[in-house]
Design a protein around this motif. Structure first.
Motif, mmCIF file in Angstrom:
data_model
loop_
_atom_site.group_PDB
_atom_site.id
_atom_site.type_symbol
_atom_site.label_atom_id
_atom_site.label_comp_id
_atom_site.label_asym_id
_atom_site.label_seq_id
_atom_site.Cartn_x
_atom_site.Cartn_y
_atom_site.Cartn_z
ATOM 1 N N TRP A 25 -6.296 -4.317 -2.815
ATOM 2 C CA TRP A 25 -5.176 -5.192 -3.173
ATOM 3 C C TRP A 25 -3.954 -4.924 -2.304
ATOM 4 O O TRP A 25 -3.097 -5.776 -2.171
ATOM 5 C CB TRP A 25 -4.771 -4.948 -4.634
ATOM 6 N N ARG A 26 -3.877 -3.700 -1.806
ATOM 7 C CA ARG A 26 -2.771 -3.232 -0.980
ATOM 8 C C ARG A 26 -1.433 -3.327 -1.717
ATOM 9 O O ARG A 26 -0.587 -4.187 -1.449
ATOM 10 C CB ARG A 26 -2.685 -3.983 0.372
ATOM 11 N N LEU A 27 -1.262 -2.439 -2.664
ATOM 12 C CA LEU A 27 -0.020 -2.390 -3.436
ATOM 13 C C LEU A 27 0.441 -0.946 -3.603
ATOM 14 O O LEU A 27 -0.217 -0.148 -4.273
ATOM 15 C CB LEU A 27 -0.234 -2.991 -4.832
ATOM 16 N N GLY A 78 0.805 -1.220 0.000
ATOM 17 C CA GLY A 78 0.000 0.000 0.000
ATOM 18 C C GLY A 78 0.836 1.268 0.000
ATOM 19 O O GLY A 78 1.910 1.326 0.609
ATOM 20 N N GLY A 79 0.287 2.292 -0.680
ATOM 21 C CA GLY A 79 0.938 3.601 -0.691
ATOM 22 C C GLY A 79 1.114 4.134 0.730
ATOM 23 O O GLY A 79 2.070 4.837 1.037
ATOM 24 N N LYS A 80 0.174 3.791 1.599
ATOM 25 C CA LYS A 80 0.253 4.239 2.986
ATOM 26 C C LYS A 80 1.513 3.702 3.636
ATOM 27 O O LYS A 80 2.259 4.429 4.298
ATOM 28 C CB LYS A 80 -0.999 3.754 3.738
ATOM 29 N N PHE A 81 1.784 2.427 3.414
ATOM 30 C CA PHE A 81 2.984 1.829 4.020
ATOM 31 C C PHE A 81 4.244 2.393 3.355
ATOM 32 O O PHE A 81 5.268 2.595 4.016
ATOM 33 C CB PHE A 81 2.937 0.302 3.931
ATOM 34 N N SER A 92 7.480 12.966 -1.890
ATOM 35 C CA SER A 92 6.497 13.374 -2.885
ATOM 36 C C SER A 92 5.476 12.257 -3.046
ATOM 37 O O SER A 92 5.754 11.227 -3.652
ATOM 38 C CB SER A 92 7.194 13.681 -4.212
ATOM 39 N N ASP A 93 4.293 12.485 -2.457
ATOM 40 C CA ASP A 93 3.235 11.479 -2.500
ATOM 41 C C ASP A 93 2.375 11.765 -3.733
ATOM 42 O O ASP A 93 1.608 12.725 -3.762
ATOM 43 C CB ASP A 93 2.415 11.564 -1.209
ATOM 44 N N GLU A 94 2.534 10.918 -4.741
ATOM 45 C CA GLU A 94 1.899 11.155 -6.048
ATOM 46 C C GLU A 94 0.825 10.106 -6.346
ATOM 47 O O GLU A 94 0.598 9.736 -7.497
ATOM 48 C CB GLU A 94 2.993 11.188 -7.134
ATOM 49 N N ILE A 95 0.176 9.638 -5.294
ATOM 50 C CA ILE A 95 -0.768 8.525 -5.456
ATOM 51 C C ILE A 95 -1.941 8.871 -6.391
ATOM 52 O O ILE A 95 -2.531 7.993 -7.004
ATOM 53 C CB ILE A 95 -1.264 8.038 -4.074
ATOM 54 N N TYR A 96 -2.264 10.188 -6.525
ATOM 55 C CA TYR A 96 -3.363 10.594 -7.422
ATOM 56 C C TYR A 96 -2.842 11.109 -8.760
ATOM 57 O O TYR A 96 -3.522 11.880 -9.443
ATOM 58 C CB TYR A 96 -4.223 11.671 -6.743
ATOM 59 N N GLU A 97 -1.633 10.721 -9.156
ATOM 60 C CA GLU A 97 -0.958 11.336 -10.312
ATOM 61 C C GLU A 97 -1.741 11.238 -11.625
ATOM 62 O O GLU A 97 -1.551 12.064 -12.513
ATOM 63 C CB GLU A 97 0.448 10.743 -10.501
ATOM 64 N N PHE A 100 -1.171 1.569 -6.690
ATOM 65 C CA PHE A 100 -2.167 1.106 -7.658
ATOM 66 C C PHE A 100 -3.601 1.380 -7.212
ATOM 67 O O PHE A 100 -4.535 1.293 -8.003
ATOM 68 C CB PHE A 100 -1.958 -0.397 -7.927
ATOM 69 N N SER A 101 -3.781 1.706 -5.919
ATOM 70 C CA SER A 101 -5.122 1.823 -5.326
ATOM 71 C C SER A 101 -6.051 2.755 -6.086
ATOM 72 O O SER A 101 -7.160 2.379 -6.456
ATOM 73 C CB SER A 101 -5.018 2.373 -3.895
ATOM 74 N N LYS A 102 -5.601 4.001 -6.267
ATOM 75 C CA LYS A 102 -6.514 5.036 -6.753
ATOM 76 C C LYS A 102 -6.608 5.010 -8.277
ATOM 77 O O LYS A 102 -7.669 5.216 -8.836
ATOM 78 C CB LYS A 102 -6.045 6.410 -6.287
ATOM 79 N N THR A 103 -5.465 4.769 -8.950
ATOM 80 C CA THR A 103 -5.459 4.817 -10.408
ATOM 81 C C THR A 103 -6.251 3.667 -11.015
ATOM 82 O O THR A 103 -6.980 3.848 -11.978
ATOM 83 C CB THR A 103 -4.012 4.755 -10.931
ATOM 84 N N SER A 124 -3.646 16.683 -4.326
ATOM 85 C CA SER A 124 -3.769 16.549 -2.875
ATOM 86 C C SER A 124 -5.046 15.848 -2.421
ATOM 87 O O SER A 124 -6.108 16.042 -2.972
ATOM 88 C CB SER A 124 -3.738 17.959 -2.263
ATOM 89 N N ASN A 125 -4.871 15.052 -1.387
ATOM 90 C CA ASN A 125 -5.974 14.623 -0.548
ATOM 91 C C ASN A 125 -5.776 15.428 0.729
ATOM 92 O O ASN A 125 -4.719 15.267 1.349
ATOM 93 C CB ASN A 125 -5.873 13.119 -0.258
ATOM 94 N N PRO A 126 -6.649 16.321 1.135
ATOM 95 C CA PRO A 126 -8.074 16.367 0.836
ATOM 96 C C PRO A 126 -8.514 17.438 -0.167
ATOM 97 O O PRO A 126 -9.705 17.497 -0.472
ATOM 98 C CB PRO A 126 -8.661 16.756 2.198
#
Ligand SMILES: Cc1ncc(COP(=O)(O)O)c(C=O)c1O
Length: 394
Positions: free
Chosen positions: A246-248, A100-103, A203-208, A237-240, A175-177
């Protein structure tokens, strides 16, 4: 009475997950809930990705994988960063696949933050950053932004917040939120200050890939060799690809940091689920198909974004920016005369509408609504929100 550790006592549970759980519990009890709390796409994972994981499972990919990730996946992620993000020389040994991106964010922080270090966190922030900094023994130092700033910090504000203890700044674009996106020039100015003061950038780019109105996403690590050497880029991979369960997550860093992150992971989670990694590999190997699935999802998100934005701005007392990324809007509700916490509680109680209060993101006076939900929920939720706000004002 148990004698809990300083870590367990110090950490707060995730307020976004709590709101979502409360809304789901009300729904399970038969209530008609309009949920704007969820931080996940309401679409299923694309079929070809599921099929690849299913095949891996059937083929016996049921054992431990190397802690840093399945080698073919690490190589494919390095290639994606070189091709799509401008990190042209990225090699597989700079890539870690995590659960997960969180981890990934937590490992990034743990890899360079020691007790006593300061981490600059622009607010509104994603709920987990301050808690992760705390768990590493560090101290979060906030820079507050408002909707008039587009919820973005300037290079000058960043510079003014630096002390001799500052080791890291966390950037999260989109950004979240808030859904805010930094332009290339804004990021370059911030990165130049980080380089001048030798400060790491998470650089947290999870919503890229979740972008609207034709805006572009930029990765700070692509700006220069010096920038790359100070940047830990996180995504996942979560958001895209609608793969939250899946936790990746992924992490790309200078090889020495990536190696340390790999060691931290090997002693905590071991590897991300082995057969799940083959699903992610399929997403990268069939990139055109993946991007086309993302485009389909974005069409729906964009329509809902405008529906929600127009609906919110039509309610007296609510003001909302036209955010250009992720799947959140972050309206200001200060003028309604109660705290966001109280507002969110009463709204859920009276009207069964779930939103996350701004306090959770270090931004009292605001609330977060996710438009990763159906058009029907948005229409009905806006109607109830309007009634609720009229009653307060009346
Ligand atoms: C800003 C941000 N970073 C990271 C994550 C982590 O996502 P995941 O752990 O599902 O990959 C999230 C999820 O909500 C997020 O909003």
């Amino acid at each position: 009475m148990h004698n809990l550790s300083v870590w367990a006592k110090g950490v707060s549970p995730s307020p976004t997950l709590a709101v979502d759980a409360k809304a789901k519990a009300l729904k399970a009890a038969g209530e008609s809930v309009c949920g704007f709390g969820a931080g996940e796409p309401d679409f299923d994972t694309p079929e070809f990705i599921k099929k690849a994981a299913e095949k891996a499972l059937q083929d016996g990919m049921t054992k431990y994988a190397p802690a840093a990730g399945v080698p073919a996946l690490r190589a494919a992620i390095a290639e994606k960063y070189a091709r799509d993000n401008g990190l042209v020389d990225t090699e597989a040994n700079q890539v870690i696949v995590s659960p997960g991106g969180k981890f990934s964010c937590y490992l990034a922080i743990l890899s360079v933050i020691s007790p006593g270090d300061e981490v600059i966190v622009p607010a509104p922030y994603w709920v987990s950053y301050p808690e992760m900094v705390k768990l590493a023994g560090g101290t979060a130092k906030y820079i507050t932004t408002e909707m008039e700033d587009g919820f973005k910090i300037s290079a000058e504000q960043f510079k003014a917040a630096i002390t001799d203890k500052t080791r890291m700044v966390i950037l999260n674009s989109p950004s979240n939120p808030t859904g805010a996106i930094y332009t290339k020039a804004e990021l370059e100015a911030i990165v130049a200050i980080a380089i001048e003061h030798n400060i790491y950038i998470l650089s947290d780019e999870i919503y890229e890939y979740l972008l609207y109105d034709g805006v572009e996403h930029f990765s700070p690590a692509s700006f220069s060799k010096e920038a790359e050497n100070l940047t830990i880029t996180v995504s996942g991979f979560s958001k895209t690809f609608s793969m939250t369960g899946w936790r990746l997550g992924t992490l790309v860093a200078p090889a020495e940091i990536a190696k340390a992150v790999g060691s931290l992971q090997s002693q905590t989670s071991s590897n991300a689920t082995t057969f799940a990694q083959y699903g992610a590999l399929a997403a990268l190997e069939h990139w055109d198909q993946s991007i086309s699935a993302v485009q389909d999802m974005l069409k729906h998100f964009d329509r809902r974004r405008i529906m929600l934005l127009d609906g919110l701005n039509a309610i007296s007392g609510i003001e909302c920016n036209r955010s250009e990324g992720a799947f959140y809007l972050f309206p200001r509700i200060k003028n309604l005369g109660m705290s966001s916490m109280e507002f969110a509680d009463k709204l859920l109680e009276d009207k069964k509408v779930a939103v996350v209060p701004g306090e959770a993101f270090g931004a009292p006076g605001y609330m977060r609504l996710s438009y990763a939900t159906s058009d029907e929920v948005i229409t009905e939720g806006l109607k109830r929100l309007n009634e609720f706000c009229s009653n307060i004002k009346g």
